[in-house]
Design an enzyme around this catalytic site. Structure first.
Site, PDB file in Angstrom:
ATOM      1  N   TYR A 120      45.712 -29.110 -29.383  1.00 35.61           N
ATOM      2  CA  TYR A 120      47.012 -28.329 -29.957  1.00 35.61           C
ATOM      3  C   TYR A 120      47.742 -27.732 -28.862  1.00 35.61           C
ATOM      4  CZ  TYR A 120      50.429 -26.669 -33.278  1.00 35.61           C
ATOM      5  OH  TYR A 120      51.983 -25.908 -33.721  1.00 35.61           O
ATOM      6  N   PHE A 121      48.969 -28.733 -29.166  1.00 38.02           N
ATOM      7  CA  PHE A 121      49.880 -27.704 -28.302  1.00 38.02           C
ATOM      8  C   PHE A 121      50.849 -27.312 -28.865  1.00 38.02           C
ATOM      9  CE2 PHE A 121      54.405 -27.736 -25.534  1.00 38.02           C
ATOM     10  CZ  PHE A 121      53.820 -27.053 -24.477  1.00 38.02           C
ATOM     11  N   ALA A 122      51.182 -25.807 -28.636  1.00 33.18           N
ATOM     12  CA  ALA A 122      51.917 -24.534 -29.937  1.00 33.18           C
ATOM     13  C   ALA A 122      53.248 -24.501 -29.057  1.00 33.18           C
ATOM     14  CB  ALA A 122      51.613 -23.739 -31.035  1.00 33.18           C
ATOM     15  N   TYR A 123      53.864 -24.444 -29.742  1.00 32.97           N
ATOM     16  CA  TYR A 123      55.513 -23.748 -28.797  1.00 32.97           C
ATOM     17  C   TYR A 123      56.136 -22.980 -29.690  1.00 32.97           C
ATOM     18  CZ  TYR A 123      57.393 -27.996 -31.475  1.00 32.97           C
ATOM     19  OH  TYR A 123      57.803 -28.758 -32.143  1.00 32.97           O
ATOM     20  N   GLU A 164      53.103 -28.225 -40.543  1.00 34.20           N
ATOM     21  CA  GLU A 164      53.998 -28.533 -40.139  1.00 34.20           C
ATOM     22  C   GLU A 164      54.685 -29.513 -41.586  1.00 34.20           C
ATOM     23  OE1 GLU A 164      54.543 -27.165 -37.388  1.00 34.20           O
ATOM     24  OE2 GLU A 164      53.286 -25.951 -37.538  1.00 34.20           O
TER      25      GLU A 164
END
Length: 188
Positions: free
Chosen positions: A19-22, A98
């Site tokens: 998972y890419f979190a920003y 989300e």
């Protein structure tokens, strides 16, 4: 920060996903609230996207009292973030956090590059149907703390610090106040 093994897929193979979190999930305390299996994998860059903040359907976030993070395609820009390895058992809690069911964010599969230039496929989220709006000072703080904690590039951290927040001075939820306090004590 030591790098964990970043081999894997955003999709259906194995028992974990990347998972890419920003946004607020850059901060360990924040992601662990609902997704305890998350393990730091690496810092990565999403090319040709830009970070933005907004209110879904023009409605301000009741949790954060301001715009929340999203990304949009923007040639030449980049978004830095953290890749977390998570158990598939946390997909539903991550989607719930989300707002996938209510349409706030949609799940996307993206390719990000590690600092070493390795490309990996990750799950991430993109807000749909939003109006740009500045984040609350508290939300911005959580993002900046997560960027510092995980060693995002200094130039990118400076960009995050330069984001103008809204003027909200009230309280946010006790749960979010707690993660800010925990993050501050860890980073001080």
């Amino acid at each position: 920060m030591a790098s964990s093994d970043c081999e894997g897929h955003a999709g259906q193979e194995g028992e974990t996903f990347l998972y890419f979190a920003y946004g607020s999930n850059l901060l360990t305390e924040r992601i662990h609230l609902r997704n305890p299996s998350a393990v730091f994998c690496c810092v990565a860059r999403l090319q040709d996207f830009k970070l933005d903040f907004g209110n879904f359907q023009g409605k301000m976030s009741e949790r954060w009292h301001g715009g929340i993070a999203t990304i949009f395609q923007s040639p030449g820009d980049e978004v830095w973030g953290v890749v977390w390895r998570m158990n598939k058992s946390n997909i539903s809690s991550l989607d719930e956090q989300e707002g996938v069911k209510s349409g706030v964010y949609v799940v996307i599969e993206i390719k990000v590059s590690t600092r070493e230039g390795k490309e990996i496929t990750c799950r991430s989220y993109l807000m749909t149907n939003y109006e740009s709006a500045p984040p609350s000072p508290q939300y911005k703080k959580v993002i900046c703390m997560g960027a510092k904690e995980n060693g995002l590039p200094q130039e990118y951290q400076e960009k995050l610090k330069a984001i103008e927040p809204n003027e909200y001075k009230g309280k946010i939820s006790d749960e979010m106040e707690d993660i800010i306090k925990k993050g501050e004590s860890k980073l001080s």
